[in-house]
Scaffold this motif. Structure first.
Motif, PDB file in Angstrom:
ATOM      1  N   ARG A  81       0.836  -1.208   0.000  1.00 28.85           N
ATOM      2  CA  ARG A  81       0.000   0.000   0.000  1.00 28.85           C
ATOM      3  C   ARG A  81       0.869   1.255   0.000  1.00 28.85           C
ATOM      4  O   ARG A  81       0.592   2.211  -0.728  1.00 28.85           O
ATOM      5  N   LEU A  82       1.927   1.268   0.791  1.00 25.36           N
ATOM      6  CA  LEU A  82       2.820   2.417   0.838  1.00 25.36           C
ATOM      7  C   LEU A  82       3.525   2.599  -0.504  1.00 25.36           C
ATOM      8  O   LEU A  82       3.647   3.712  -1.010  1.00 25.36           O
ATOM      9  N   PHE A  83       3.963   1.508  -1.119  1.00 25.90           N
ATOM     10  CA  PHE A  83       4.606   1.551  -2.434  1.00 25.90           C
ATOM     11  C   PHE A  83       3.644   2.109  -3.483  1.00 25.90           C
ATOM     12  O   PHE A  83       4.018   2.975  -4.276  1.00 25.90           O
ATOM     13  N   LYS A  84       2.416   1.626  -3.465  1.00 22.38           N
ATOM     14  CA  LYS A  84       1.421   2.098  -4.428  1.00 22.38           C
ATOM     15  C   LYS A  84       1.214   3.604  -4.296  1.00 22.38           C
ATOM     16  O   LYS A  84       1.202   4.330  -5.292  1.00 22.38           O
ATOM     17  N   ALA A  85       1.055   4.074  -3.086  1.00 27.01           N
ATOM     18  CA  ALA A  85       0.808   5.500  -2.866  1.00 27.01           C
ATOM     19  C   ALA A  85       2.054   6.337  -3.152  1.00 27.01           C
ATOM     20  O   ALA A  85       1.982   7.341  -3.859  1.00 27.01           O
ATOM     21  N   PHE A  86       3.197   5.928  -2.610  1.00 22.80           N
ATOM     22  CA  PHE A  86       4.414   6.739  -2.688  1.00 22.80           C
ATOM     23  C   PHE A  86       5.095   6.676  -4.051  1.00 22.80           C
ATOM     24  O   PHE A  86       5.720   7.650  -4.475  1.00 22.80           O
ATOM     25  N   VAL A  87       4.967   5.539  -4.742  1.00 25.73           N
ATOM     26  CA  VAL A  87       5.661   5.383  -6.025  1.00 25.73           C
ATOM     27  C   VAL A  87       4.683   5.442  -7.205  1.00 25.73           C
ATOM     28  O   VAL A  87       4.813   6.281  -8.085  1.00 25.73           O
ATOM     29  N   LEU A  88       3.718   4.536  -7.208  1.00 27.60           N
ATOM     30  CA  LEU A  88       2.856   4.401  -8.383  1.00 27.60           C
ATOM     31  C   LEU A  88       1.843   5.530  -8.546  1.00 27.60           C
ATOM     32  O   LEU A  88       1.476   5.880  -9.664  1.00 27.60           O
ATOM     33  N   GLN A  89       1.376   6.109  -7.451  1.00 30.75           N
ATOM     34  CA  GLN A  89       0.362   7.164  -7.523  1.00 30.75           C
ATOM     35  C   GLN A  89       0.864   8.516  -7.018  1.00 30.75           C
ATOM     36  O   GLN A  89       0.080   9.424  -6.768  1.00 30.75           O
ATOM     37  N   ALA A  90       2.171   8.666  -6.890  1.00 30.11           N
ATOM     38  CA  ALA A  90       2.755   9.882  -6.318  1.00 30.11           C
ATOM     39  C   ALA A  90       2.404  11.145  -7.101  1.00 30.11           C
ATOM     40  O   ALA A  90       2.214  12.203  -6.507  1.00 30.11           O
ATOM     41  N   ASP A  91       2.298  11.039  -8.422  1.00 34.55           N
ATOM     42  CA  ASP A  91       2.013  12.231  -9.238  1.00 34.55           C
ATOM     43  C   ASP A  91       0.705  12.901  -8.835  1.00 34.55           C
ATOM     44  O   ASP A  91       0.583  14.122  -8.908  1.00 34.55           O
ATOM     45  N   ASN A  92      -0.258  12.103  -8.412  1.00 34.13           N
ATOM     46  CA  ASN A  92      -1.550  12.644  -7.973  1.00 34.13           C
ATOM     47  C   ASN A  92      -1.577  12.923  -6.476  1.00 34.13           C
ATOM     48  O   ASN A  92      -2.118  13.939  -6.036  1.00 34.13           O
TER      49      ASN A  92
END
Length: 158
Positions: free
Chosen positions: A18-29
């Motif tokens: 979950r942290l990876f998804k938020a911090f890396v994959l969805q960071a632009d938003n």
């Protein structure tokens, strides 16, 4: 050129995926949403979002920008590699700063292991300890802001 390496560990109560998804994959938003006083937007200026992509991170209130290059993203092993390659937030004595970030399970949360490699220009005289200290403060603050958002919004980025 001088090369200096530093390692940082940050603990989080958020599970690694979950942290990876938020911090890396969805960071632009996510990042401009939770830190609008610091970052106004993140935009792709070259590439398709994968390795080799260059992003422009615009600071709030017209206070400059950073250029960020994606080197690799390993979604299975939760590893992100990127470099800061230019812009106002990169010291003029640095050619780039490369980062390797691993999101590891730790109890019910995550241990983030981050290796930073500072590449100086030529024989630049630089206070590397001050650069490292400033970098650690910024990244720790950023991770804690993402963690606080995820704790307050348990249904997002699952």
């Amino acid at each position: 050129m001088g090369v200096f390496t530093d390692e940082t560990e940050i603990s989080s109560a958020i599970p690694p995926a979950r942290l990876f998804k938020a911090f890396v994959l969805q960071a632009d938003n996510l990042i401009p949403k939770i830190l609008p006083h610091a970052i106004s937007s993140i935009e792709i200026i070259e590439g398709d979002g994968g390795p080799g992509t260059i992003k422009k991170i615009n600071f709030a209130q017209g206070n400059g920008y950073l250029k960020h290059k994606i080197d690799s993203v390993d979604k299975e092993n939760l590893i992100d590699n990127y470099s800061l390659i230019g812009g106002d937030g990169l010291s003029e004595k640095l050619e780039k700063i490369s980062f390797n970030i691993k999101f590891l399970a730790s109890g019910e949360g995550t241990l983030v292991k981050r290796t930073s490699t500072f590449h100086t220009k030529g024989d630049s005289d630089i206070d590397i300890e001050e650069e490292i200290k400033g970098d650690k403060e910024k990244v720790t603050g950023l991770f804690k802001a993402v963690e606080a958002y995820l704790l307050a919004n348990p249904n997002e980025y699952n």
